[in-house]
Design a protein around this motif. Structure first.
Motif, PDB file in Angstrom:
ATOM      1  N   ALA A   1       0.830  -1.201   0.000  1.00 22.33           N
ATOM      2  CA  ALA A   1       0.000   0.000   0.000  1.00 22.33           C
ATOM      3  C   ALA A   1       0.865   1.252   0.000  1.00 22.33           C
ATOM      4  CB  ALA A   1      -0.921  -0.003   1.219  1.00 22.33           C
ATOM      5  N   ARG A   2       1.878   1.267   0.845  1.00 17.74           N
ATOM      6  CA  ARG A   2       2.765   2.430   0.938  1.00 17.74           C
ATOM      7  C   ARG A   2       3.441   2.724  -0.399  1.00 17.74           C
ATOM      8  NH1 ARG A   2       6.742   0.207   3.884  1.00 17.74           N
ATOM      9  NH2 ARG A   2       8.073  -0.017   2.021  1.00 17.74           N
ATOM     10  N   GLU A   3       3.982   1.689  -1.014  1.00 24.41           N
ATOM     11  CA  GLU A   3       4.717   1.906  -2.256  1.00 24.41           C
ATOM     12  C   GLU A   3       3.789   2.252  -3.410  1.00 24.41           C
ATOM     13  OE1 GLU A   3       8.094   2.109  -2.517  1.00 24.41           O
ATOM     14  OE2 GLU A   3       7.845   2.048  -0.332  1.00 24.41           O
ATOM     15  N   THR A   4       2.565   1.728  -3.409  1.00 27.69           N
ATOM     16  CA  THR A   4       1.614   2.091  -4.463  1.00 27.69           C
ATOM     17  C   THR A   4       1.180   3.542  -4.327  1.00 27.69           C
ATOM     18  OG1 THR A   4       0.827  -0.201  -4.448  1.00 27.69           O
ATOM     19  CG2 THR A   4      -0.540   1.412  -5.581  1.00 27.69           C
ATOM     20  N   LEU A   5       0.993   4.007  -3.114  1.00 26.93           N
ATOM     21  CA  LEU A   5       0.683   5.421  -2.899  1.00 26.93           C
ATOM     22  C   LEU A   5       1.849   6.301  -3.335  1.00 26.93           C
ATOM     23  CD1 LEU A   5      -1.031   4.946   0.542  1.00 26.93           C
ATOM     24  CD2 LEU A   5      -2.123   6.062  -1.412  1.00 26.93           C
ATOM     25  N   LYS A   6       3.053   5.881  -3.067  1.00 26.35           N
ATOM     26  CA  LYS A   6       4.214   6.640  -3.531  1.00 26.35           C
ATOM     27  C   LYS A   6       4.265   6.682  -5.052  1.00 26.35           C
ATOM     28  CE  LYS A   6       8.182   5.737  -1.551  1.00 26.35           C
ATOM     29  NZ  LYS A   6       9.261   4.934  -0.912  1.00 26.35           N
ATOM     30  N   GLN A   7       3.895   5.556  -5.695  1.00 27.87           N
ATOM     31  CA  GLN A   7       3.901   5.541  -7.157  1.00 27.87           C
ATOM     32  C   GLN A   7       2.848   6.492  -7.723  1.00 27.87           C
ATOM     33  OE1 GLN A   7       6.179   3.748  -9.149  1.00 27.87           O
ATOM     34  NE2 GLN A   7       5.317   5.252 -10.587  1.00 27.87           N
TER      35      GLN A   7
ATOM     36  N   LEU B   1      10.935   9.594  -3.271  1.00 28.86           N
ATOM     37  CA  LEU B   1       9.850   9.959  -2.370  1.00 28.86           C
ATOM     38  C   LEU B   1       9.953   9.185  -1.055  1.00 28.86           C
ATOM     39  CD1 LEU B   1       6.880   9.935  -4.920  1.00 28.86           C
ATOM     40  CD2 LEU B   1       8.473  11.788  -4.371  1.00 28.86           C
ATOM     41  N   LEU B   2       9.473   9.827  -0.018  1.00 27.10           N
ATOM     42  CA  LEU B   2       9.433   9.213   1.306  1.00 27.10           C
ATOM     43  C   LEU B   2       8.001   9.219   1.830  1.00 27.10           C
ATOM     44  CD1 LEU B   2      12.535  11.031   2.867  1.00 27.10           C
ATOM     45  CD2 LEU B   2      12.481   8.732   1.863  1.00 27.10           C
ATOM     46  N   THR B   3       7.770   8.531   2.913  1.00 28.48           N
ATOM     47  CA  THR B   3       6.462   8.595   3.567  1.00 28.48           C
ATOM     48  C   THR B   3       6.656   8.882   5.051  1.00 28.48           C
ATOM     49  OG1 THR B   3       6.458   6.207   3.957  1.00 28.48           O
ATOM     50  CG2 THR B   3       5.357   6.994   1.962  1.00 28.48           C
ATOM     51  N   ARG B   4       5.644   9.509   5.627  1.00 33.03           N
ATOM     52  CA  ARG B   4       5.663   9.756   7.066  1.00 33.03           C
ATOM     53  C   ARG B   4       4.246  10.032   7.542  1.00 33.03           C
ATOM     54  NH1 ARG B   4       9.340  13.898   7.643  1.00 33.03           N
ATOM     55  NH2 ARG B   4       7.700  15.456   7.342  1.00 33.03           N
ATOM     56  N   ASN B   5       3.786   9.216   8.469  1.00 32.26           N
ATOM     57  CA  ASN B   5       2.522   9.462   9.166  1.00 32.26           C
ATOM     58  C   ASN B   5       1.364   9.776   8.228  1.00 32.26           C
ATOM     59  OD1 ASN B   5       0.942   9.587  11.445  1.00 32.26           O
ATOM     60  ND2 ASN B   5       1.322  11.769  11.776  1.00 32.26           N
TER      61      ASN B   5
ATOM     62  N   VAL C   1       2.829  11.225   1.715  1.00 31.85           N
ATOM     63  CA  VAL C   1       3.988  11.043   0.855  1.00 31.85           C
ATOM     64  C   VAL C   1       4.742  12.357   0.817  1.00 31.85           C
ATOM     65  CG1 VAL C   1       4.794  10.538  -1.480  1.00 31.85           C
ATOM     66  CG2 VAL C   1       2.863   9.250  -0.521  1.00 31.85           C
ATOM     67  N   ILE C   2       6.047  12.302   1.047  1.00 31.04           N
ATOM     68  CA  ILE C   2       6.872  13.503   1.131  1.00 31.04           C
ATOM     69  C   ILE C   2       7.664  13.654  -0.162  1.00 31.04           C
ATOM     70  CG2 ILE C   2       8.653  14.700   2.449  1.00 31.04           C
ATOM     71  CD1 ILE C   2       7.863  12.926   4.821  1.00 31.04           C
ATOM     72  N   LEU C   3       7.498  14.788  -0.799  1.00 23.78           N
ATOM     73  CA  LEU C   3       8.200  15.080  -2.055  1.00 23.78           C
ATOM     74  C   LEU C   3       9.611  15.576  -1.764  1.00 23.78           C
ATOM     75  CD1 LEU C   3       5.293  16.928  -3.922  1.00 23.78           C
ATOM     76  CD2 LEU C   3       5.808  14.476  -3.857  1.00 23.78           C
ATOM     77  N   PRO C   4      10.485  15.565  -2.768  1.00 20.19           N
ATOM     78  CA  PRO C   4      11.863  16.003  -2.541  1.00 20.19           C
ATOM     79  C   PRO C   4      11.979  17.427  -2.002  1.00 20.19           C
ATOM     80  CG  PRO C   4      11.715  14.815  -4.610  1.00 20.19           C
ATOM     81  CD  PRO C   4      10.309  14.986  -4.121  1.00 20.19           C
ATOM     82  N   ASP C   5      11.037  18.316  -2.335  1.00 21.95           N
ATOM     83  CA  ASP C   5      11.112  19.691  -1.845  1.00 21.95           C
ATOM     84  C   ASP C   5      10.507  19.849  -0.454  1.00 21.95           C
ATOM     85  OD1 ASP C   5       8.422  19.448  -2.308  1.00 21.95           O
ATOM     86  OD2 ASP C   5       8.290  21.006  -3.848  1.00 21.95           O
ATOM     87  N   GLY C   6      10.063  18.724   0.140  1.00 25.83           N
ATOM     88  CA  GLY C   6       9.500  18.778   1.489  1.00 25.83           C
ATOM     89  C   GLY C   6       7.989  18.887   1.531  1.00 25.83           C
ATOM     90  N   ASP C   7       7.353  19.153   0.407  1.00 21.90           N
ATOM     91  CA  ASP C   7       5.890  19.192   0.397  1.00 21.90           C
ATOM     92  C   ASP C   7       5.320  17.804   0.708  1.00 21.90           C
ATOM     93  OD1 ASP C   7       5.900  21.838  -0.190  1.00 21.90           O
ATOM     94  OD2 ASP C   7       5.440  21.599  -2.328  1.00 21.90           O
ATOM     95  N   GLU C   8       4.147  17.788   1.315  1.00 21.57           N
ATOM     96  CA  GLU C   8       3.513  16.529   1.706  1.00 21.57           C
ATOM     97  C   GLU C   8       2.161  16.380   1.012  1.00 21.57           C
ATOM     98  OE1 GLU C   8       3.254  16.290   5.922  1.00 21.57           O
ATOM     99  OE2 GLU C   8       5.419  16.467   6.250  1.00 21.57           O
TER     100      GLU C   8
END
Length: 744
Positions: A163-169, A182-186, A189-196
């Protein structure tokens, strides 16, 4: 253990289907995927990919299909999913999901197979491995056998990771970025510029994608698992705001209770309800199988009216009427034609050398007696029937209700509820069937059935009574042979028979924790004898191990005493399974075991191997003028991987205390084919002041993860019996022990 990324694509199948408004993710690791059960009743505004995680505009709902009967099943399932999904487990909604074979238990069937969990031979490994396909084929959506964690450990983490990786995709596609950046937190999905970007915002797009496989996070990277954390239900339960099945309120609901033949199955000769019908609040009195239901405007008035019914009950000819007659039937089962199993038969016990010792042990019937009385709410209409109840077997409940209503099983919707205790009671569903019988007589109106404490206590299916006969020899200061025969009713025959599933072959439960005890005794034989069906029996916390731990470990202790050996050292010499030996050595180190204490103080040790978990306990007692006082209890067990250390300690200590209390005081007896104990004042457990100081240590050396709800119980009774002998010189061979000694 294989990571998700290493599993072949053909065996890692995640279906994808989009509907209006949200997304659900899930994992299915068998070759042929099942239909997604969430599709049938998915609310508008939700999407689904598979059975475990739903995301809609309001947030995340995690499907935790294993029932919560107080053991923390919802909490650990939530944390397994949340760990990989990267979302706060305290901030999500949970649901047990529909009654569906998609949530089959791939581990529970192994408990009924004659393959010792410590045995790594090809035959045993192959036999245990067959339990997964068996669980799927039979649709065993079951909570039991301490299998929630072993069964869900990989499945739920893989669902969360996918689920996490599909949301990131989905986010990567929207913003034209590589998913690796991309990263995830709570829940974002966190973009490279820090936007969520929140999961809820990405749900619709994620539902259109093929699920993305991902390796599972290493334990050293876990945020919650393996560390002390707050159970998701603990605040509500501590503040009195938690809602159990019995708290459910529906519009236009009618309340009901039942009264049925004390000799279950005896039927009714006559009934006079004139007085009851005149009582305040009573709306109707209707027949059900083996008795009657009273319908009223509240539960208390229904129960009061039920006591006013004048009923002449039928009898059950041909069945033992008293406990004494039932003991006689068990004693008579020790004959070749009643032999059920002989899974262990090593050496030549009939001609073993040494000094002979024989003894007989007894364990009585026991009731589950959970604090929340049995209850169910049923709403029947011509189109469908809805059921709200706490159950460990939702599919069996669904099918049993369908048989009563005459509807297709798919027209019966089971809404599983949290339970205020079970200990195996919610593996049965007699009260749900009774609620359904009532509901079809008041079509269109929800019926909430609540059993009185007296009705529940005197009509439940019981832990079997059992007799064990031991014969063994000692020679040169060592245990040389052990021959143990056990006679009991078959839980499999009785309980599985009530579900409609086949129950062929010998019943492993009759000899569990005895035949597979990992002791290298040169001449050893364990024989199970099946007592002919009579009283209905059921799985009670730790099932056959609950009495066989007492039988085997007390008899072994008596042999060790005859040999003049130390109870710990001789067990360590005999145990052939390294993790088990380590557990016993650990508990001895915790207790600073040095042998006899003297001065009216004694220590007893016991070791059992049940549900794949080696567990050892040492109890220290003192002989006081007021009676036997339990002073200290040490517990060591190996579960392979500790996921929730706080709850694990609670489960092991709670299981031990449950076992101790019943061994000290509890029994169910019969007169005129009816249970005599009808409430807690006649079925006493351990009192707070009798609780010893407890220390627990969990080891992690097993190469497979195990559950802890039941393994803490079997060693408790023999450890206590052995301690009382060490303190007083009195051997206890029959439970409850209060028949022989007094407890302070």
């Amino acid at each position: 253990m294989a990571s998700l990324g290493k599993i072949a694509r053909r065996t890692f199948l995640i279906g994808s289907a989009a509907v209006a408004g949200g997304v659900a993710f899930g994992f299915y690791a068998w070759r042929k995927p099942v239909d997604n059960p969430l599709l049938a009743d998915l609310p508008q505004g939700s999407y689904t990919l598979n059975p475990y995680v739903i995301i809609d505009g309001d947030g995340v709902t995690l499907i935790t299909p294993r029932s919560d009967v107080g053991q923390g099943a919802v909490s650990i399932q939530t944390h397994l999913l949340a760990e990989e999904l990267d979302i706060d487990p305290q901030a999500v909604r949970t649901d047990f999901g529909p009654a569906s074979g998609a949530y089959y238990n791939g581990k529970v069937a192994a408990e009924g197979m004659p393959f010792a969990a410590w045995d790594e031979s090809f035959v045993s490994r192959s036999g245990r491995a067959a339990s997964g396909p068996a669980g799927k084929f039979l649709g065993l959506n079951i909570t039991g056998g301490s299998t929630t964690v072993p069964d869900m450990y990989d499945r739920l983490r893989a669902a969360g990771a996918s689920a996490r990786e599909t949301l990131k995709q989905a986010a990567a596609n929207r913003f034209a970025l590589p998913r690796a950046e991309l990263l995830t937190r709570n829940g974002t999905v966190i973009l490279p510029d820090g936007d969520e970007v929140s999961y809820t915002d990405l749900a619709a797009e994620a539902a259109l994608l093929d699920p993305v496989e991902s390796a599972l996070r290493a334990p050293e990277d876990w945020k919650w698992l393996g560390k002390p954390f707050l159970r998701t239900d603990i605040v509500a339960k501590s503040t009195g705001t938690f809602r159990y099945g019995g708290d459910l309120v529906l519009d236009n609901m009618i309340h009901a209770t039942v009264i049925t033949n004390p000799a279950m199955g005896g039927g009714v000769v006559s009934m006079d309800d004139a007085a009851a019908r005149q009582m305040r609040g009573v709306e109707d009195i209707v027949p059900i199988t083996d008795g009657f239901a009273v319908l009223a405007d509240n539960t208390w008035r229904a129960m009061k009216a039920a006591r006013a019914l004048n009923i002449e009950w039928g009898d059950l000819d041909g069945h033992p009427a008293t406990s004494d007659e039932m003991w006689e039937a068990h004693a008579a089962a020790f004959a070749d034609d009643a032999r059920d199993s002989r899974f262990a038969d090593d050496g030549d016990v009939d001609n073993a050398p040494g000094n002979l010792f024989t003894a007989e042990y007894r364990a009585p019937f026991l009731h589950h007696a959970p604090l929340e009385p049995a209850n169910a709410t049923v709403l029947h209409t011509p189109e469908e029937t809805q059921v709200w109840t706490a159950t460990q077997v939702p599919i069996f409940v669904r099918d049993a209700v369908a048989a009563i209503t005459g509807q297709d099983p798919e027209a019966v919707k089971v809404h599983n509820q949290p339970s205020g205790g079970s200990f195996g009671h919610r593996l049965d569903f007699l009260w749900v069937q009774q609620a359904a019988e009532i509901a079809v007589q008041v079509t269109g109106r929800p019926v909430r059935l609540t059993l009185s404490r007296e009705q529940d206590m005197t009509h439940g299916y019981l832990r079997p009574m059992a007799i064990a006969r031991g014969r063994g020899t000692t020679d040169a200061g060592q245990v040389r042979s052990l021959d143990l025969s056990i006679a009991a009713h078959s839980v499999t025959e009785s309980q599985i028979g009530r579900t409609g599933l086949p129950a062929a072959g010998p019943d492993v439960a009759i000899v569990a924790a005895a035949w597979d005890a990992p002791y290298a005794i040169p001449d050893r034989r364990i024989t199970g004898y099946r007592v002919p069906a009579g009283v209905g029996v059921s799985s009670w916390r730790s099932v056959g191990a609950s009495h066989n731990g007492f039988f085997f470990e007390t008899f072994l202790d008596e042999l060790i005493t005859q040999a003049g050996a130390d109870p710990v050292e001789e067990r360590l010499r005999l145990i052939h399974h390294a993790p088990s030996r380590n557990v016993l050595a650990t508990v001895a180190e915790m207790a600073s075991w040095t042998g006899p204490l003297g001065d009216g103080t004694g220590r007893g040790v016991a070791f059992t191997f049940a549900f794949g978990v080696p567990c050892a306990q040492i109890i220290e007692v003192s002989d006081t003028p007021a009676g036997i006082k339990l002073d200290k209890l040490w517990i060591a067990a190996d579960v392979g991987r500790v996921l929730d250390p706080v709850n694990l300690e609670s489960q092991l200590s709670g299981g031990a205390l449950f076992g101790l209390g019943h061994a000290m005081h509890a029994q169910i007896t019969f007169r005129d084919r009816a249970i005599q104990q009808n409430n807690y004042h006649e079925y006493e457990g351990m009192r707070l002041w009798q609780t010893p100081e407890i220390k627990v240590r969990a080891l992690e050396t097993l190469d497979t993860i195990r559950g802890a709800g039941e393994p803490g119980l079997p060693p408790a009774a023999p450890a206590l019996a052995n301690a009382i002998f060490a303190a007083t010189g009195t051997r206890l061979r029959e439970m409850p022990f209060s028949k022989t000694v007094t407890f302070a």
